[in-house]
Design a protein around this motif. Structure first.
Motif, PDB file in Angstrom:
ATOM      1  N   CYS A 183     -51.882  30.041 -20.374  1.00  0.00           N
ATOM      2  CA  CYS A 183     -52.217  29.754 -18.979  1.00  0.00           C
ATOM      3  C   CYS A 183     -50.981  29.192 -18.298  1.00  0.00           C
ATOM      4  O   CYS A 183     -50.039  28.737 -18.953  1.00  0.00           O
ATOM      5  CB  CYS A 183     -53.382  28.773 -18.872  1.00  0.00           C
ATOM      6  N   GLU A 184     -50.989  29.253 -16.986  1.00  0.00           N
ATOM      7  CA  GLU A 184     -49.898  28.683 -16.210  1.00  0.00           C
ATOM      8  C   GLU A 184     -50.350  27.301 -15.749  1.00  0.00           C
ATOM      9  O   GLU A 184     -51.463  27.138 -15.254  1.00  0.00           O
ATOM     10  CB  GLU A 184     -49.579  29.567 -15.009  1.00  0.00           C
ATOM     11  N   LEU A 185     -49.475  26.322 -15.924  1.00  0.00           N
ATOM     12  CA  LEU A 185     -49.863  24.947 -15.657  1.00  0.00           C
ATOM     13  C   LEU A 185     -48.694  24.176 -15.067  1.00  0.00           C
ATOM     14  O   LEU A 185     -47.576  24.256 -15.580  1.00  0.00           O
ATOM     15  CB  LEU A 185     -50.309  24.294 -16.973  1.00  0.00           C
ATOM     16  N   ASP A 186     -48.955  23.466 -13.982  1.00  0.00           N
ATOM     17  CA  ASP A 186     -47.955  22.571 -13.407  1.00  0.00           C
ATOM     18  C   ASP A 186     -48.085  21.248 -14.151  1.00  0.00           C
ATOM     19  O   ASP A 186     -49.068  20.523 -13.979  1.00  0.00           O
ATOM     20  CB  ASP A 186     -48.199  22.386 -11.908  1.00  0.00           C
ATOM     21  N   VAL A 187     -47.129  20.930 -14.998  1.00  0.00           N
ATOM     22  CA  VAL A 187     -47.254  19.756 -15.855  1.00  0.00           C
ATOM     23  C   VAL A 187     -46.916  18.452 -15.142  1.00  0.00           C
ATOM     24  O   VAL A 187     -47.278  17.373 -15.621  1.00  0.00           O
ATOM     25  CB  VAL A 187     -46.414  19.883 -17.149  1.00  0.00           C
ATOM     26  N   ARG A 188     -46.249  18.527 -13.991  1.00  0.00           N
ATOM     27  CA  ARG A 188     -45.889  17.286 -13.307  1.00  0.00           C
ATOM     28  C   ARG A 188     -47.119  16.443 -12.964  1.00  0.00           C
ATOM     29  O   ARG A 188     -47.170  15.261 -13.319  1.00  0.00           O
ATOM     30  CB  ARG A 188     -45.064  17.591 -12.061  1.00  0.00           C
ATOM     31  N   PRO A 189     -48.120  16.989 -12.273  1.00  0.00           N
ATOM     32  CA  PRO A 189     -49.299  16.154 -12.006  1.00  0.00           C
ATOM     33  C   PRO A 189     -50.057  15.780 -13.277  1.00  0.00           C
ATOM     34  O   PRO A 189     -50.668  14.706 -13.349  1.00  0.00           O
ATOM     35  CB  PRO A 189     -50.163  17.001 -11.067  1.00  0.00           C
ATOM     36  N   GLU A 190     -50.001  16.629 -14.281  1.00  0.00           N
ATOM     37  CA  GLU A 190     -50.676  16.328 -15.545  1.00  0.00           C
ATOM     38  C   GLU A 190     -50.046  15.109 -16.225  1.00  0.00           C
ATOM     39  O   GLU A 190     -50.747  14.228 -16.710  1.00  0.00           O
ATOM     40  CB  GLU A 190     -50.613  17.538 -16.481  1.00  0.00           C
ATOM     41  N   PHE A 191     -48.715  15.060 -16.249  1.00  0.00           N
ATOM     42  CA  PHE A 191     -48.046  13.917 -16.865  1.00  0.00           C
ATOM     43  C   PHE A 191     -48.181  12.661 -16.002  1.00  0.00           C
ATOM     44  O   PHE A 191     -48.200  11.544 -16.518  1.00  0.00           O
ATOM     45  CB  PHE A 191     -46.579  14.225 -17.163  1.00  0.00           C
ATOM     46  N   ARG A 192     -48.277  12.846 -14.686  1.00  0.00           N
ATOM     47  CA  ARG A 192     -48.521  11.697 -13.821  1.00  0.00           C
ATOM     48  C   ARG A 192     -49.888  11.095 -14.144  1.00  0.00           C
ATOM     49  O   ARG A 192     -50.036   9.881 -14.275  1.00  0.00           O
ATOM     50  CB  ARG A 192     -48.434  12.117 -12.351  1.00  0.00           C
ATOM     51  N   GLU A 193     -50.897  11.951 -14.323  1.00  0.00           N
ATOM     52  CA  GLU A 193     -52.238  11.477 -14.691  1.00  0.00           C
ATOM     53  C   GLU A 193     -52.222  10.823 -16.080  1.00  0.00           C
ATOM     54  O   GLU A 193     -52.888   9.809 -16.292  1.00  0.00           O
ATOM     55  CB  GLU A 193     -53.246  12.634 -14.678  1.00  0.00           C
ATOM     56  N   LEU A 194     -51.469  11.406 -16.996  1.00  0.00           N
ATOM     57  CA  LEU A 194     -51.349  10.821 -18.338  1.00  0.00           C
ATOM     58  C   LEU A 194     -50.754   9.415 -18.249  1.00  0.00           C
ATOM     59  O   LEU A 194     -51.269   8.476 -18.869  1.00  0.00           O
ATOM     60  CB  LEU A 194     -50.483  11.706 -19.233  1.00  0.00           C
ATOM     61  N   SER A 195     -49.687   9.271 -17.464  1.00  0.00           N
ATOM     62  CA  SER A 195     -49.063   7.946 -17.302  1.00  0.00           C
ATOM     63  C   SER A 195     -50.045   6.952 -16.704  1.00  0.00           C
ATOM     64  O   SER A 195     -50.150   5.810 -17.156  1.00  0.00           O
ATOM     65  CB  SER A 195     -47.830   8.048 -16.403  1.00  0.00           C
ATOM     66  N   ARG A 196     -50.783   7.379 -15.698  1.00  0.00           N
ATOM     67  CA  ARG A 196     -51.772   6.499 -15.069  1.00  0.00           C
ATOM     68  C   ARG A 196     -52.847   6.081 -16.064  1.00  0.00           C
ATOM     69  O   ARG A 196     -53.269   4.918 -16.100  1.00  0.00           O
ATOM     70  CB  ARG A 196     -52.420   7.202 -13.892  1.00  0.00           C
ATOM     71  N   ASP A 197     -53.298   7.035 -16.844  1.00  0.00           N
ATOM     72  CA  ASP A 197     -54.347   6.745 -17.823  1.00  0.00           C
ATOM     73  C   ASP A 197     -53.856   5.753 -18.877  1.00  0.00           C
ATOM     74  O   ASP A 197     -54.545   4.794 -19.216  1.00  0.00           O
ATOM     75  CB  ASP A 197     -54.826   8.041 -18.473  1.00  0.00           C
ATOM     76  N   VAL A 198     -52.631   5.970 -19.382  1.00  0.00           N
ATOM     77  CA  VAL A 198     -52.064   5.064 -20.383  1.00  0.00           C
ATOM     78  C   VAL A 198     -51.917   3.663 -19.807  1.00  0.00           C
ATOM     79  O   VAL A 198     -52.286   2.672 -20.449  1.00  0.00           O
ATOM     80  CB  VAL A 198     -50.708   5.600 -20.905  1.00  0.00           C
ATOM     81  N   ILE A 199     -51.409   3.557 -18.590  1.00  0.00           N
ATOM     82  CA  ILE A 199     -51.241   2.245 -17.962  1.00  0.00           C
ATOM     83  C   ILE A 199     -52.593   1.573 -17.759  1.00  0.00           C
ATOM     84  O   ILE A 199     -52.749   0.381 -18.024  1.00  0.00           O
ATOM     85  CB  ILE A 199     -50.470   2.373 -16.631  1.00  0.00           C
ATOM     86  N   SER A 200     -53.588   2.330 -17.309  1.00  0.00           N
ATOM     87  CA  SER A 200     -54.920   1.750 -17.107  1.00  0.00           C
ATOM     88  C   SER A 200     -55.493   1.209 -18.405  1.00  0.00           C
ATOM     89  O   SER A 200     -56.042   0.105 -18.440  1.00  0.00           O
ATOM     90  CB  SER A 200     -55.882   2.797 -16.540  1.00  0.00           C
TER      91      SER A 200
END
Length: 171
Positions: free
Chosen positions: A108-125
């Motif tokens: 699949c085609e995936l824009d990883v920038r928003p995905e990694f931003r969400e990952l960072s937010r989740d880890v911080i939370s």
């Protein structure tokens, strides 16, 4: 290591007006600079940045050293090891989400920038607030709104002499 013996591309010099700026990308040298006695290296600042930014990123000298000593225990290896389950859970959820996006051909085609931003937010939370990203979403949203307001307010500041417009004429 402060003898300047660096490989190509690890250290460069540029000028900001009449002030020289050294750009360092070698992790060993960056660590040595950050551990060096305070007052020898200054970070560039803008006249209005002190109005908005405080803490470790905005301070220099002895105040920076004090802030760094306060924060250092949070990044000791034993503390980071305790966060490993949260890191692992966040990454597992991310990979599961990506697996659901796969097409019949296994891609699949995936824009990883928003995905990694969400990952960072989740880890911080999970590590800072002790909750999942869903539960800490409101805190993160407020921080993002605050950051946008700060950026917008920079556009409103007009300090005489700070921005100089030069018009050149070619004859």
């Amino acid at each position: 290591m402060m003898d300047g013996s660096m490989g190509a591309g690890k250290l460069s010099l540029t000028w900001w007006g009449c002030s020289p700026r050294v750009i360092v990308v070698d992790p060993v040298l960056v660590r040595e600079i950050l551990n060096y006695k305070s007052g020898h290296f200054e970070r560039p600042t803008s006249p209005v940045s002190g109005l908005y930014v405080t803490g470790l990123l905005a301070t220099q000298g002895e105040k920076w050293a004090m802030h760094r000593r306060i924060l250092a225990p949070a990044f000791h290896m034993e503390k980071l090891k305790l966060m490993w389950p949260a890191f692992s859970a966040c990454c597992t959820e991310l990979v599961s989400r990506w697996e659901k996006l796969l097409g019949p051909d296994g891609s699949c085609e995936l824009d990883v920038r928003p995905e990694f931003r969400e990952l960072s937010r989740d880890v911080i939370s999970r590590t800072a607030f002790g909750s999942s990203f869903e539960e800490g979403r409101r805190v993160v949203q407020l921080q993002e709104e605050q950051a946008l307001l700060v950026i917008q307010s920079f556009k409103l500041w007009e300090i005489p002499g700070y921005r100089v417009r030069v018009r050149l004429r070619v004859f």
